[in-house]
Design a protein around this motif. Structure first.
Motif, PDB file in Angstrom:
ATOM      1  N   GLU A   1      31.021  -1.469 -12.540  1.00  0.00           N
ATOM      2  CA  GLU A   1      30.388  -2.741 -12.176  1.00  0.00           C
ATOM      3  C   GLU A   1      30.116  -3.589 -13.418  1.00  0.00           C
ATOM      4  N   ARG A   2      29.665  -2.942 -14.502  1.00  0.00           N
ATOM      5  CA  ARG A   2      29.413  -3.688 -15.733  1.00  0.00           C
ATOM      6  C   ARG A   2      30.707  -4.252 -16.302  1.00  0.00           C
ATOM      7  N   ARG A   3      31.800  -3.468 -16.199  1.00  0.00           N
ATOM      8  CA  ARG A   3      33.096  -3.970 -16.649  1.00  0.00           C
ATOM      9  C   ARG A   3      33.511  -5.181 -15.824  1.00  0.00           C
ATOM     10  N   ALA A   4      33.328  -5.095 -14.512  1.00  0.00           N
ATOM     11  CA  ALA A   4      33.695  -6.205 -13.632  1.00  0.00           C
ATOM     12  C   ALA A   4      32.874  -7.449 -13.955  1.00  0.00           C
ATOM     13  N   ASP A   5      31.569  -7.270 -14.173  1.00  0.00           N
ATOM     14  CA  ASP A   5      30.706  -8.412 -14.491  1.00  0.00           C
ATOM     15  C   ASP A   5      31.097  -9.027 -15.828  1.00  0.00           C
ATOM     16  N   LEU A   6      31.393  -8.173 -16.806  1.00  0.00           N
ATOM     17  CA  LEU A   6      31.783  -8.645 -18.135  1.00  0.00           C
ATOM     18  C   LEU A   6      33.043  -9.506 -18.064  1.00  0.00           C
ATOM     19  N   LEU A   7      34.058  -9.019 -17.363  1.00  0.00           N
ATOM     20  CA  LEU A   7      35.321  -9.752 -17.271  1.00  0.00           C
ATOM     21  C   LEU A   7      35.186 -10.985 -16.381  1.00  0.00           C
TER      22      LEU A   7
END
Length: 219
Positions: free
Chosen positions: A62-68
């Motif tokens: 989820e953090r990766r998705a939010d970052l991108l």
């Protein structure tokens, strides 16, 4: 020590049908996905793989998705050759990227996940944070040092980034969620953690982001 990150990033047309390039660019040749964002996406992907708890794995993804998403990108892991693919989100159609309908594939980035990755980079990240913790502990005492240590654990395990790069929102997540639940702080630690966080940035000679301390942690 030689940085191997770009070695793991391949460009289209190298012996197979191109899907993505090694560095994202816009039509005028300027970068649209910063290298540090790609690095963080790779770290979060590897952390998700190594996590034992399913909820923790989901949190990293989820953090990766939010970052991108902040840059208009999305990510997936191409299982065929174990590659992280970061591509513009608008390329998705019904959950699938149709490369045959995309004229400029150079806006995407792919990073090989095979092998051990970049252990030097991982070690350097943790070492930087632990050096900062040691400085805080030496200059301000064990209570602030223990709080700084908890912050180092949080930033390394949850965001895979240096303490000095933490945002105000990340610090508030640390204070409001992680610190009380995972650090098992003493009453003195709870009462001083806001100051401890600020001391970490002062020790790193970086400006302190704007953040608020929950009332239950305030003196």
């Amino acid at each position: 020590m030689r940085d191997t990150r770009d070695v793991n990033r391949t460009r289209a047309g190298a012996g197979r049908e191109p899907e993505t390039s090694g560095r994202a660019t816009d039509g005028a040749g300027g970068e649209t996905l910063p290298d540090d964002v790609v690095d963080d996406a790779e770290r979060l992907t590897r952390l998700a793989r190594e996590a034992i708890d399913e909820n923790e794995r989901d949190a990293y993804r989820e953090r990766r998705a939010d970052l991108l998403a902040e840059h208009g990108y999305a990510a997936r892991v191409r299982e065929a050759d174990d590659t992280l693919v970061c591509h513009p989100a608008e390329w998705l159609a019904d959950g699938t990227v149709r490369t045959d309908r995309i004229e400029d594939l150079s806006r995407a980035v792919e990073v090989s996940l095979s092998g051990p990755g970049d252990p030097d980079d991982w070690d350097a990240l943790d070492a930087r944070n632990r050096e900062l913790v040691a400085t805080v502990r030496e200059e301000y005492g064990e209570i602030h040092g223990a709080n700084a240590d908890a912050l180092a654990d949080f930033m390394g395990n949850h965001y895979a980034k240096p303490i000095a790069d933490a945002t105000g929102a990340e610090l508030e997540e640390f204070l409001g969620e992680y610190f009380v639940r995972n650090a098992w702080p003493s009453a003195r630690q709870r009462a001083t953690v806001g100051r401890s966080v600020a001391l970490c940035f002062e020790a790193a000679d970086e400006p302190v982001p704007s953040f608020s301390v929950p009332e239950r942690l305030q003196e």
